[in-house]
Design a protein around this motif. Structure first.
Motif, PDB file in Angstrom:
ATOM      1  N   THR A  45      35.449  54.458  58.553  1.00  0.00           N
ATOM      2  CA  THR A  45      35.168  53.492  57.265  1.00  0.00           C
ATOM      3  C   THR A  45      35.482  52.041  57.726  1.00  0.00           C
ATOM      4  OG1 THR A  45      37.497  54.873  56.659  1.00  0.00           O
ATOM      5  CG2 THR A  45      37.386  53.007  55.701  1.00  0.00           C
ATOM      6  N   VAL A  46      35.357  51.567  58.812  1.00  0.00           N
ATOM      7  CA  VAL A  46      35.877  50.718  58.816  1.00  0.00           C
ATOM      8  C   VAL A  46      34.037  49.662  59.443  1.00  0.00           C
ATOM      9  CG1 VAL A  46      35.925  48.281  60.878  1.00  0.00           C
ATOM     10  CG2 VAL A  46      37.702  49.800  60.039  1.00  0.00           C
ATOM     11  N   ASP A  47      32.932  50.692  59.826  1.00  0.00           N
ATOM     12  CA  ASP A  47      32.081  50.715  59.592  1.00  0.00           C
ATOM     13  C   ASP A  47      31.326  50.754  58.112  1.00  0.00           C
ATOM     14  OD1 ASP A  47      32.208  51.081  62.632  1.00  0.00           O
ATOM     15  OD2 ASP A  47      30.962  53.433  62.957  1.00  0.00           O
ATOM     16  N   SER A  48      31.813  51.081  57.249  1.00  0.00           N
ATOM     17  CA  SER A  48      30.895  50.922  56.009  1.00  0.00           C
ATOM     18  C   SER A  48      31.448  50.045  55.017  1.00  0.00           C
ATOM     19  CB  SER A  48      32.107  52.829  55.370  1.00  0.00           C
ATOM     20  OG  SER A  48      31.598  53.539  55.824  1.00  0.00           O
ATOM     21  N   ALA A  86      23.248  50.189  53.594  1.00  0.00           N
ATOM     22  CA  ALA A  86      23.262  50.083  54.277  1.00  0.00           C
ATOM     23  C   ALA A  86      24.648  51.019  54.937  1.00  0.00           C
ATOM     24  CB  ALA A  86      24.077  49.007  55.538  1.00  0.00           C
ATOM     25  N   LEU A  87      25.693  50.738  53.764  1.00  0.00           N
ATOM     26  CA  LEU A  87      26.605  51.145  52.823  1.00  0.00           C
ATOM     27  C   LEU A  87      26.748  52.968  52.808  1.00  0.00           C
ATOM     28  CD1 LEU A  87      29.201  52.259  52.642  1.00  0.00           C
ATOM     29  CD2 LEU A  87      28.894  51.208  50.077  1.00  0.00           C
ATOM     30  N   ALA A  88      25.418  53.547  52.178  1.00  0.00           N
ATOM     31  CA  ALA A  88      24.268  54.556  51.704  1.00  0.00           C
ATOM     32  C   ALA A  88      24.078  54.932  52.851  1.00  0.00           C
ATOM     33  CB  ALA A  88      23.594  54.342  50.556  1.00  0.00           C
ATOM     34  N   ALA A  89      23.481  54.875  54.416  1.00  0.00           N
ATOM     35  CA  ALA A  89      23.001  54.992  55.713  1.00  0.00           C
ATOM     36  C   ALA A  89      24.436  55.545  56.738  1.00  0.00           C
ATOM     37  CB  ALA A  89      22.399  53.892  56.286  1.00  0.00           C
ATOM     38  N   VAL A  90      25.496  54.856  56.517  1.00  0.00           N
ATOM     39  CA  VAL A  90      26.676  55.687  57.025  1.00  0.00           C
ATOM     40  C   VAL A  90      27.776  56.339  56.582  1.00  0.00           C
ATOM     41  CG1 VAL A  90      28.663  53.961  57.549  1.00  0.00           C
ATOM     42  CG2 VAL A  90      27.021  53.715  58.077  1.00  0.00           C
ATOM     43  N   ASP A 110      32.994  45.385  65.710  1.00  0.00           N
ATOM     44  CA  ASP A 110      32.533  45.382  64.205  1.00  0.00           C
ATOM     45  C   ASP A 110      32.055  43.556  63.537  1.00  0.00           C
ATOM     46  OD1 ASP A 110      32.034  47.887  63.503  1.00  0.00           O
ATOM     47  OD2 ASP A 110      33.258  48.245  62.337  1.00  0.00           O
ATOM     48  N   LEU A 111      33.316  43.241  63.247  1.00  0.00           N
ATOM     49  CA  LEU A 111      32.849  41.717  62.968  1.00  0.00           C
ATOM     50  C   LEU A 111      31.670  40.662  64.111  1.00  0.00           C
ATOM     51  CD1 LEU A 111      36.814  41.275  61.883  1.00  0.00           C
ATOM     52  CD2 LEU A 111      34.719  41.998  60.173  1.00  0.00           C
ATOM     53  N   LEU A 112      32.629  40.595  65.539  1.00  0.00           N
ATOM     54  CA  LEU A 112      32.225  40.545  66.150  1.00  0.00           C
ATOM     55  C   LEU A 112      30.205  40.441  66.087  1.00  0.00           C
ATOM     56  CD1 LEU A 112      31.671  38.172  68.811  1.00  0.00           C
ATOM     57  CD2 LEU A 112      32.424  41.122  70.054  1.00  0.00           C
ATOM     58  N   PHE A 113      29.762  41.819  66.178  1.00  0.00           N
ATOM     59  CA  PHE A 113      28.060  42.769  66.566  1.00  0.00           C
ATOM     60  C   PHE A 113      27.277  41.977  65.022  1.00  0.00           C
ATOM     61  CE2 PHE A 113      29.132  45.947  69.930  1.00  0.00           C
ATOM     62  CZ  PHE A 113      29.245  44.667  70.787  1.00  0.00           C
ATOM     63  N   VAL A 114      28.489  41.851  64.168  1.00  0.00           N
ATOM     64  CA  VAL A 114      27.465  42.494  62.191  1.00  0.00           C
ATOM     65  C   VAL A 114      27.927  40.648  61.950  1.00  0.00           C
ATOM     66  CG1 VAL A 114      27.593  43.137  60.297  1.00  0.00           C
ATOM     67  CG2 VAL A 114      27.995  44.732  62.456  1.00  0.00           C
ATOM     68  N   VAL A 115      28.730  40.368  61.916  1.00  0.00           N
ATOM     69  CA  VAL A 115      28.957  39.008  61.761  1.00  0.00           C
ATOM     70  C   VAL A 115      28.459  37.922  62.636  1.00  0.00           C
ATOM     71  CG1 VAL A 115      30.362  37.101  60.081  1.00  0.00           C
ATOM     72  CG2 VAL A 115      31.043  39.808  60.379  1.00  0.00           C
ATOM     73  N   GLY A 116      29.206  37.705  63.491  1.00  0.00           N
ATOM     74  CA  GLY A 116      28.545  36.882  64.782  1.00  0.00           C
ATOM     75  C   GLY A 116      27.575  37.032  65.059  1.00  0.00           C
ATOM     76  N   PHE A 117      26.878  38.440  65.488  1.00  0.00           N
ATOM     77  CA  PHE A 117      25.844  38.460  66.659  1.00  0.00           C
ATOM     78  C   PHE A 117      24.660  38.717  65.249  1.00  0.00           C
ATOM     79  CE2 PHE A 117      27.666  39.323  70.703  1.00  0.00           C
ATOM     80  CZ  PHE A 117      28.395  38.491  70.395  1.00  0.00           C
ATOM     81  N   GLY A 118      24.827  38.983  63.713  1.00  0.00           N
ATOM     82  CA  GLY A 118      23.914  39.496  63.227  1.00  0.00           C
ATOM     83  C   GLY A 118      23.108  41.109  63.514  1.00  0.00           C
ATOM     84  N   MET A 119      23.925  41.729  64.049  1.00  0.00           N
ATOM     85  CA  MET A 119      23.420  43.148  64.477  1.00  0.00           C
ATOM     86  C   MET A 119      22.866  43.833  63.291  1.00  0.00           C
ATOM     87  SD  MET A 119      25.186  42.907  68.665  1.00  0.00           S
ATOM     88  CE  MET A 119      23.661  44.728  68.777  1.00  0.00           C
ATOM     89  N   ALA A 120      23.210  43.766  62.256  1.00  0.00           N
ATOM     90  CA  ALA A 120      23.228  45.180  60.987  1.00  0.00           C
ATOM     91  C   ALA A 120      24.048  46.542  61.709  1.00  0.00           C
ATOM     92  CB  ALA A 120      21.910  45.094  60.570  1.00  0.00           C
ATOM     93  N   ILE A 121      23.208  47.298  61.279  1.00  0.00           N
ATOM     94  CA  ILE A 121      24.011  49.200  61.200  1.00  0.00           C
ATOM     95  C   ILE A 121      23.895  49.426  63.083  1.00  0.00           C
ATOM     96  CG2 ILE A 121      21.982  50.508  61.425  1.00  0.00           C
ATOM     97  CD1 ILE A 121      23.302  51.936  59.198  1.00  0.00           C
TER      98      ILE A 121
END
Length: 442
Positions: A31-34, A45-49, A177-188
């Protein structure tokens, strides 16, 4: 927790509450991933997950269902105070888990891309979904070890420590999740890495508990081997459950393939609905797990009347909680869907699916509680056949005929309740017939 004496209602609640919280945190993984990708990456990306959920469940749920068999066997020996066989069952269970972890890692990585194409995943979603699945299955070993280790602890009445570990790893998953996506910009790929790292942490913790325990269910590494007799007992209960859950998830792959034809906005709405819907499903699932352990322990103690009484109490609890939860989600459906993504079409689809199906989840209560009790008694084959007929065969017949007449997203979405209703009726009829009682002796 010894469930062979004392207030049935109190015992079921005490057993189920940590499970509800634990299952809640486990649900938060995906859920958090979504939530993160839906808000910080986009609806595609939401549809992909969301499109990967059925594929993940198809493989993982086979093992999870098999772990039910291990839990039933261990509960039975624990209730009978047979320390020697209990020890052998624990060693056998974990030996099988390590072997399956290797197999499922390779199987998941190999099968996943073909399943995405089989599901008619749109071209704008396919690359992201492929990346997520490849990373997820490369770390599925941790998930399997945690689930089986937790099943051992729950079988002997310990639901608290698996809960603590799951809470810790879930909080870690959110932070990563927040570190990788928001902080590092790693997307899905960022949410996928966050998930597998967190799962490995929970697996290590549960192994430490089993290894350092002084109780009769302690894991002794030098005794780690597969006992053929115990393994057959586990398979007798667990294999039908594993096949049932895996094939049910495969049926959901078909449903997802129908949903995919309506585009990424419908897929994202369906994904949002599926995540929210699970929060109504979790309490009944936890009570169903409690009814399995309750039945197993009381049959191990030779008390069939108490075991049967517990099933009735568990079913009433599940229905009460399900209706209360469904009412809340029905009222706040648009706001809840918008938490995942605020695009109007996504919110419209998600709200429609949620309000259409949420009260129908009451029909899942017998499928969880009553079927769970029968598995605790050693009868997994009949619930498996009922679920396969209802969720796979009947649901696919419905989808084929209904979409031929009126091919809309709402018609496809109602394919879930159709299967729940049929399964609920058949499970209740079989339980009331008393035929499952003839299969109590394993």
């Amino acid at each position: 927790m010894d469930m062979t004496s004392g207030s049935i209602t109190k015992l079921l609640i005490m057993f189920a509450v940590p499970l509800v919280i634990g299952n809640l945190f486990q649900q938060l993984y995906n859920t958090v991933d979504s939530l993160v990708v839906g808000n910080f990456v986009g609806s595609h990306a939401l549809a992909a997950v969301g499109s990967t959920t059925s594929i993940i469940n198809m493989i993982v749920m086979f093992f999870t269902g098999t772990s039910v068999g291990a839990g039933v066997v261990i509960s039975r020996y624990y209730g009978a105070h047979d320390d020697e066989k209990l020890h052998i069952a624990v060693e056998t269970t974990m030996a099988v888990t390590f072997i399956c972890g290797i197999i499922f890692t390779g199987l998941g990585i190999f099968v996943a891309p073909y399943m995405l194409k089989f599901m008619s995943t749109p071209d704008d979603v396919l690359p992201s979904a492929s990346v997520y699945l490849r990373i997820y299955f490369s770390g599925v070993f941790g998930l399997l070890v945690y689930n089986m280790g937790s099943a051992i602890l729950r079988a002997v009445g310990d639901t608290k420590r698996p809960l603590y570990f799951l809470c810790l790893s879930s909080v870690m998953n959110i932070g990563l999740d927040l570190l990788f996506v928001v902080g590092f910009g790693m997307a899905i790929e960022g949410v996928a890495y966050a998930t597998i790292i967190s799962q490995f942490v929970s697996a290590i913790l549960v192994l430490i508990v089993l290894t350092r325990s002084t109780e009769n269910y302690r894991l002794t590494w030098k005794d780690l081997r597969i006992n053929k007799k115990i393994f057959r007992q586990i398979l007798m209960v667990g294999l039908p459950t594993g096949f049932q859950q895996s094939l049910t998830s495969f049926s959901n792959v078909y449903v997802q393939s129908y949903i995919n034809t309506f585009g990424s906005s419908c897929m994202a709405g369906w994904s949002s609905y599926s995540k929210i819907d699970q929060f109504v499903f979790l309490p009944m699932q936890s009570i169903g797990q409690a009814s399995t352990t309750f039945m197993s322990q009381n049959l191990g103690a030779g008390n069939l009347p108490r075991a049967k009484k517990g099933t009735g109490v568990a079913l009433r609890l599940a229905l009460l909680i399900t209706f209360a939860s469904a009412g809340i989600l029905f009222l706040f459906a648009p706001r809840l869907v918008a938490v995942f993504n605020q695009e109007p079409d996504v919110v419209r689809y998600g709200t429609m699916f949620l309000r259409m199906n949420v009260f129908m989840l009451a029909f899942c209560c017998p499928n969880q509680v009553v079927a769970g009790a029968m598995r605790g008694a050693g009868d997994s084959r009949t619930p498996m056949l009922i679920m396969l007929f209802s969720f796979v065969l009947f649901r696919q017949i419905y989808l084929y005929i209904a979409t031929s007449i009126c091919n809309t997203a709402a018609v496809v979405g109602f394919g879930y309740p159709v299967g729940w209703i049929v399964a609920s009726v058949l499970v209740e009829l079989y339980y009331m017939s008393g035929k499952w009682e003839k299969k109590i002796n394993m």
